[in-house]
Scaffold this motif. Structure first.
Motif, short mmCIF file in Angstrom:
data_model
loop_
_atom_site.label_atom_id
_atom_site.label_comp_id
_atom_site.label_asym_id
_atom_site.label_seq_id
_atom_site.Cartn_x
_atom_site.Cartn_y
_atom_site.Cartn_z
N VAL A 110 74.02 37.83 -9.69
CA VAL A 110 73.32 38.38 -10.86
C VAL A 110 71.84 38.48 -10.54
CG1 VAL A 110 72.76 38.08 -13.30
CG2 VAL A 110 75.02 37.41 -12.45
N SER A 111 71.26 39.66 -10.84
CA SER A 111 69.82 39.85 -10.73
C SER A 111 69.25 40.05 -12.13
CB SER A 111 69.49 41.08 -9.87
OG SER A 111 69.97 40.90 -8.55
N LYS A 112 68.26 39.28 -12.49
CA LYS A 112 67.64 39.35 -13.82
C LYS A 112 66.27 40.01 -13.68
CE LYS A 112 69.95 35.10 -15.29
NZ LYS A 112 69.77 33.72 -15.83
N LEU A 113 66.05 41.06 -14.48
CA LEU A 113 64.80 41.82 -14.45
C LEU A 113 64.11 41.74 -15.80
CD1 LEU A 113 66.00 45.03 -12.56
CD2 LEU A 113 64.91 43.01 -11.58
N GLY A 114 62.82 41.46 -15.79
CA GLY A 114 62.02 41.45 -17.03
C GLY A 114 61.60 42.87 -17.39
N VAL A 115 62.39 43.54 -18.22
CA VAL A 115 62.14 44.96 -18.51
C VAL A 115 61.02 45.16 -19.52
CG1 VAL A 115 64.49 45.65 -17.95
CG2 VAL A 115 63.97 44.88 -20.27
N THR A 116 60.60 44.13 -20.24
CA THR A 116 59.50 44.29 -21.20
C THR A 116 58.17 43.79 -20.65
OG1 THR A 116 60.00 42.16 -22.23
CG2 THR A 116 61.09 44.11 -23.14
#
Length: 374
Positions: A110-116
């Motif tokens: 799983v890759s978690k990206l801070g989109v905000t």
């Protein structure tokens, strides 16, 4: 081995001994794998016939291990993040904030990206901490990034900031299509700014066109990054400074000041024109209206006189003598109405005595004497 104080070991501490003051060693002792295996075998022996590790015990152990491995696939995504599920390294979908599940390692990842999260890139300058002041930083120019060629073959020193974030609708493009997204955004920003500056004259860059550079660069950057499928959303381009090179900055500032004076004088002239032109137009409209009124009055009077003449002529044709006498009397009335006159109705002129108005002449002499003496 206990603590020993004989001469052979010199009273030294050996690993595994508690020490002379009842304290263990400072470093943690690694777990004893043999001891763990013995405990597992004893636990399985309770549930396997004959007290040994048989097929049933191994199956139970495998089932428990698989269950624990599958449970390790649960993960949480933060409110400002989007999770990207991968199975054997291939993208399999994205997850929303909250509790989610994917195949555990090594099958899934799983890759978690801070989109905000908003990111800023400085182009043409960089900031470094200022150790002489607390919580302060100094700006260092980067000439190879800021110096750009204009349309009229001049050089402009342009420093700007690009604010961007991950596109929340396409985070997988950001994660998998571009190797180094930050460097890509910086290179695209510098290229777009050079293109916009390269087709504009330096004088317009320093004055009128400055407000149009930011949206033009932003639109150009967004188009290029969309073609790259970079998954990047450009939020804003902020110009920090646009100046000519230091060697000629004084001359360009004089030109800018003259341009501002020209704009100011133009504004004053336009304001004066806006004041004078309406007044002149109002006066012209008043004159036109007055002329139109005079024309209407004159035409009405002429029409009235013509109508009166037509009426008189109609009566004259009916009775010429009477009309002629009436017209004569009316004319004499208008001519002699304001005159001081005496009418003698005597066709022969007999019986008329000449009269000289002496009292009136005396009064006239009295009134004229003082003025003549002076």
């Amino acid at each position: 081995m206990p603590w020993s104080s004989d001469g052979d070991n010199g009273g030294s501490w050996k690993p595994g001994n508690p020490g002379p003051w009842g304290q263990g060693p400072s470093k943690p002792t690694p777990p004893d794998l043999n001891d763990w295996m013995r405990r597992i075998q004893n636990w399985l022996a309770r549930y396997s016939p004959g007290g040994g590790l048989h097929v049933g015990g191994i199956a139970i152990l495998v089932v428990i291990g698989v269950a624990l491995w599958l449970l390790s696939g649960w993960y949480t995504v933060g409110p400002n993040e989007i999770g990207l599920n991968k199975v054997f390294g291939a993208y399999r979908g994205k997850t929303t904030p909250g509790l989610n599940y994917n195949w555990p390692y090594p099958v899934g990842a799983v890759s978690k990206l801070g989109v905000t999260d908003r990111n800023a890139i400085n182009i043409g300058f960089t900031t470094r901490p200022d150790f002489t002041h607390t919580n302060a930083s100094t700006q260092v120019d980067v000439a190879e990034e800021s110096l750009m060629l204009t349309a009229d073959e001049n050089i402009a020193d342009v420093k700007f900031v690009v604010i961007w974030q991950i596109d929340p609708t396409r985070p997988e493009d950001f994660a998998f299509n571009v190797a180094n997204p930050r460097d890509t955004v910086k290179a695209v920003a510098e290229s777009a700014m050079r293109e916009v500056v390269g087709r504009t004259q330096i004088q317009r860059i320093l004055t009128a066109e400055r407000k149009n550079i930011e949206p033009a660069v932003q639109a150009l950057m967004q188009g290029v990054l969309n073609d790259y499928k970079a998954g990047v959303l450009i939020l804003q381009v902020q110009l920090q400074s646009v100046d000519p090179p230091d060697e000629v900055i004084a001359a360009f500032r004089d030109v800018t000041a003259a341009q501002q004076d020209q704009d100011r004088l133009r504004n004053v002239a336009e304001a004066y024109a806006n004041k004078v032109v309406p007044e002149a137009r109002g006066k012209a409209a008043a004159i036109i209206q007055e002329a139109e009124g005079y024309r209407e009055q004159t035409v009405a009077e002429a029409k009235g006189q013509a109508s009166r003449f037509d009426q008189v002529y109609a009566q004259y044709k009916k009775a010429p003598d009477v009309t002629r006498e009436r017209m004569y009397l009316e004319t004499m009335e208008r001519v002699l109405g304001g005159a001081n006159k005496v009418i003698v109705d005597n066709p022969g002129g007999q019986g008329v005595v000449p009269y000289l108005p002496l009292p009136d002449l005396g009064e006239a002499a009295k009134t004229t004497t003082p003025g003549a003496g002076q």
